[in-house]
Scaffold this active site. Structure first.
Site, PDB file in Angstrom:
ATOM      1  N   GLY A  44       0.719  -1.293  -0.166  1.00  0.00           N
ATOM      2  CA  GLY A  44      -0.166   0.040   0.214  1.00  0.00           C
ATOM      3  C   GLY A  44       0.868   1.287   0.059  1.00  0.00           C
ATOM      4  N   ASN A 104      -6.601   4.411   9.682  1.00  0.00           N
ATOM      5  CA  ASN A 104      -5.916   3.468  10.187  1.00  0.00           C
ATOM      6  C   ASN A 104      -5.831   3.136  11.845  1.00  0.00           C
ATOM      7  OD1 ASN A 104      -3.881   5.408   9.467  1.00  0.00           O
ATOM      8  ND2 ASN A 104      -2.404   3.902  10.459  1.00  0.00           N
ATOM      9  N   GLN A 163      -7.146   0.240   5.018  1.00  0.00           N
ATOM     10  CA  GLN A 163      -8.173  -0.271   6.021  1.00  0.00           C
ATOM     11  C   GLN A 163      -9.159  -0.534   5.565  1.00  0.00           C
ATOM     12  OE1 GLN A 163      -6.747  -1.139   9.030  1.00  0.00           O
ATOM     13  NE2 GLN A 163      -4.726  -0.348   8.610  1.00  0.00           N
ATOM     14  N   SER A 221      -3.823  -2.893  -0.047  1.00  0.00           N
ATOM     15  CA  SER A 221      -2.628  -3.790   0.183  1.00  0.00           C
ATOM     16  C   SER A 221      -3.327  -5.301   0.822  1.00  0.00           C
ATOM     17  CB  SER A 221      -1.911  -3.106   1.588  1.00  0.00           C
ATOM     18  OG  SER A 221      -0.930  -4.095   1.901  1.00  0.00           O
ATOM     19  N   GLY A 222      -2.403  -6.258   0.329  1.00  0.00           N
ATOM     20  CA  GLY A 222      -2.956  -7.612   0.711  1.00  0.00           C
ATOM     21  C   GLY A 222      -2.827  -8.155   1.793  1.00  0.00           C
ATOM     22  N   HIS A 223      -1.999  -7.678   2.762  1.00  0.00           N
ATOM     23  CA  HIS A 223      -1.756  -8.394   4.178  1.00  0.00           C
ATOM     24  C   HIS A 223      -2.718  -7.703   5.287  1.00  0.00           C
ATOM     25  CE1 HIS A 223       0.315  -4.979   6.529  1.00  0.00           C
ATOM     26  NE2 HIS A 223       0.664  -4.514   5.255  1.00  0.00           N
ATOM     27  N   THR A 282       9.926  -7.948 -12.700  1.00  0.00           N
ATOM     28  CA  THR A 282       9.080  -9.410 -12.502  1.00  0.00           C
ATOM     29  C   THR A 282       8.134  -9.406 -11.559  1.00  0.00           C
ATOM     30  OG1 THR A 282      11.116 -10.477 -13.427  1.00  0.00           O
ATOM     31  CG2 THR A 282       9.267 -12.003 -12.586  1.00  0.00           C
ATOM     32  N   CYS A 333       3.224   1.190  11.646  1.00  0.00           N
ATOM     33  CA  CYS A 333       4.445   1.490  10.790  1.00  0.00           C
ATOM     34  C   CYS A 333       5.070   2.747  11.753  1.00  0.00           C
ATOM     35  CB  CYS A 333       4.020   2.337   9.703  1.00  0.00           C
ATOM     36  SG  CYS A 333       3.067   1.137   8.534  1.00  0.00           S
TER      37      CYS A 333
END
Length: 392
Positions: free
Chosen positions: A72, A153, A181, A201-203, A239, A326
């Site tokens: 993100g 967040n 979020q 964001s994936g996580h 990649t 963070c």
């Protein structure tokens, strides 16, 4: 120690079984480079295309408007800096954001200020909401971008995104939202909500760490984030993180199936947890109760330090935080809590509990058993609390 009660899902989530199952073939047998022309390369490319369709469908976008990133934070950086550098060529060097954005946004804006860009930081009210009228007043002829987060967040407040997007669309100003979020907790449609760019964001939704995406509305062209190969339609070289992209696609599909039912269950857990903690004397809820993420509880306890509270909770088998993951290494009070008007002393005593898919009634029971006892223990050792108690 009993089973861990994990209440820090805003920091990260565990990979779900369905996501891990979707990823595994691309980590083992089907490992081809998506840019290669032979069979396993073409299969890898098809898997990425499918994930792009899954992400797009979840937010009401077109697959060609989805660009995969590393996280993100990268998506925020690309949207903000890419817009600034592109539109500076037209004399547009003004950006509008809010004072309590994620640091990925704030620090990107501060970096641009060093390059000569001008940034307007809008205030929020005492409950943590941006006033759309403030956005409209701040827009100037040289405004390039408005970037306002979808949901905060730390305190979970959901912003009036559709209204802000409408204002930006009318003023012909690009609008970006950090929805890291909100994704998976709120039904989002980028077309209906007038969103030009959106970070995710994936996580945060049970996919792995190290993968994210940026939605860029068709017709918007940003400066490339990285130069090199032709990946991501020649706009983000490198990649592709094949297995994680597949995982993100699966996670987005999972998150938006039965979203309303999930949100209703988590809202009930959230409210029970919130009300139980607010029964402790000299506590306050941070952020408004309405238009709030179903997963977020943020409480300040007078007379104690957040760091001590987290350590005691950890020893009691509860994982929580005092703000954004963070900035967990910082001893400064949360910029979000200061932005809504909390004094330093109260801001230091904040606790963020964030629920997720795997939390249960038993988890809330444990939290409501442990947290009041820990607060009482810490207050008993606090000279600050002794003064508060004497003056009550």
């Amino acid at each position: 120690m009993d089973k861990l009660v994990y209440l820090d899902n805003s920091a990260t989530t565990k990979i779900s079984e369905s996501v891990l199952s979707a990823m595994m073939p691309w980590l083992t047998e089907q490992y081809g480079n998506p840019s290669s022309l032979y069979t396993i390369g073409r299969e890898a490319k098809a898997a990425i295309d499918h994930a792009r369709e899954q992400v797009a469908a979840a937010i009401g976008a077109k697959p060609r408007e989805i660009f995969f990133t590393g996280c993100g934070t990268e998506s925020d950086n690309w949207a903000i800096k890419g817009t600034a550098h592109r539109l500076a060529q037209r004399g547009k060097k003004h950006i509008i954001t809010s004072v309590f954005e994620h640091h990925a946004v704030l620090h990107s804006c501060q970096a641009l200020e060093k390059e000569g860009f001008e940034v307007t930081y809008l205030p929020v009210d005492s409950e943590g909401y941006v006033n759309p009228a403030d956005v409209e007043k701040a827009i100037r002829p040289d405004t390039a971008l408005v970037t306002i987060m979808y949901a905060n967040n730390e305190i979970g407040t959901i912003q009036p995104i559709k209204e802000i997007g409408r204002i930006c669309r009318e003023k012909k100003v690009w609008f970006h939202t950090d929805a890291v979020q909100a994704i998976g907790n709120v039904r989002i449609n980028v077309e209906e909500e007038n969103i030009d760019m959106l970070s995710l964001s994936g996580h945060k939704i049970h996919a792995p760490k190290g993968v994210g995406a940026l939605y860029i509305r068709q017709g918007i062209f940003l400066d490339n984030f990285m130069d090199g190969g032709a990946q991501e339609n020649r706009r983000r070289a490198g990649t592709e993180n094949l297995a994680s992209i597949v995982g993100l696609g699966q996670a987005m599909e999972d998150a938006h199936q039965g979203l309303e039912e999930k949100a209703a269950r988590l809202t009930a857990l959230r409210d029970r947890l919130m009300d139980g903690l607010l029964a402790i004397p000299h506590t306050r809820l941070n952020g408004g109760r309405d238009n709030r993420l179903c997963t977020n509880v943020n409480i300040s306890f007078e007379g104690i330090e957040g760091e001590g509270l987290l350590l005691w909770l950890d020893m009691s088998g509860i994982a929580a935080s005092s703000g954004s993951a963070c900035t967990s290494g910082s001893l400064d009070p949360s910029h979000v809590l200061l932005a809504i008007g909390l004094p330093h002393g109260i801001a230091h005593g904040s606790l963020r509990l964030s629920l997720g898919r795997y939390n249960t009634d038993e988890d809330v029971d444990k939290a409501l058993e442990v947290i009041p006892a820990v607060v009482e223990k810490l207050r008993a050792m606090s000279p600050v609390w002794q003064r508060i108690a004497q003056n009550s």
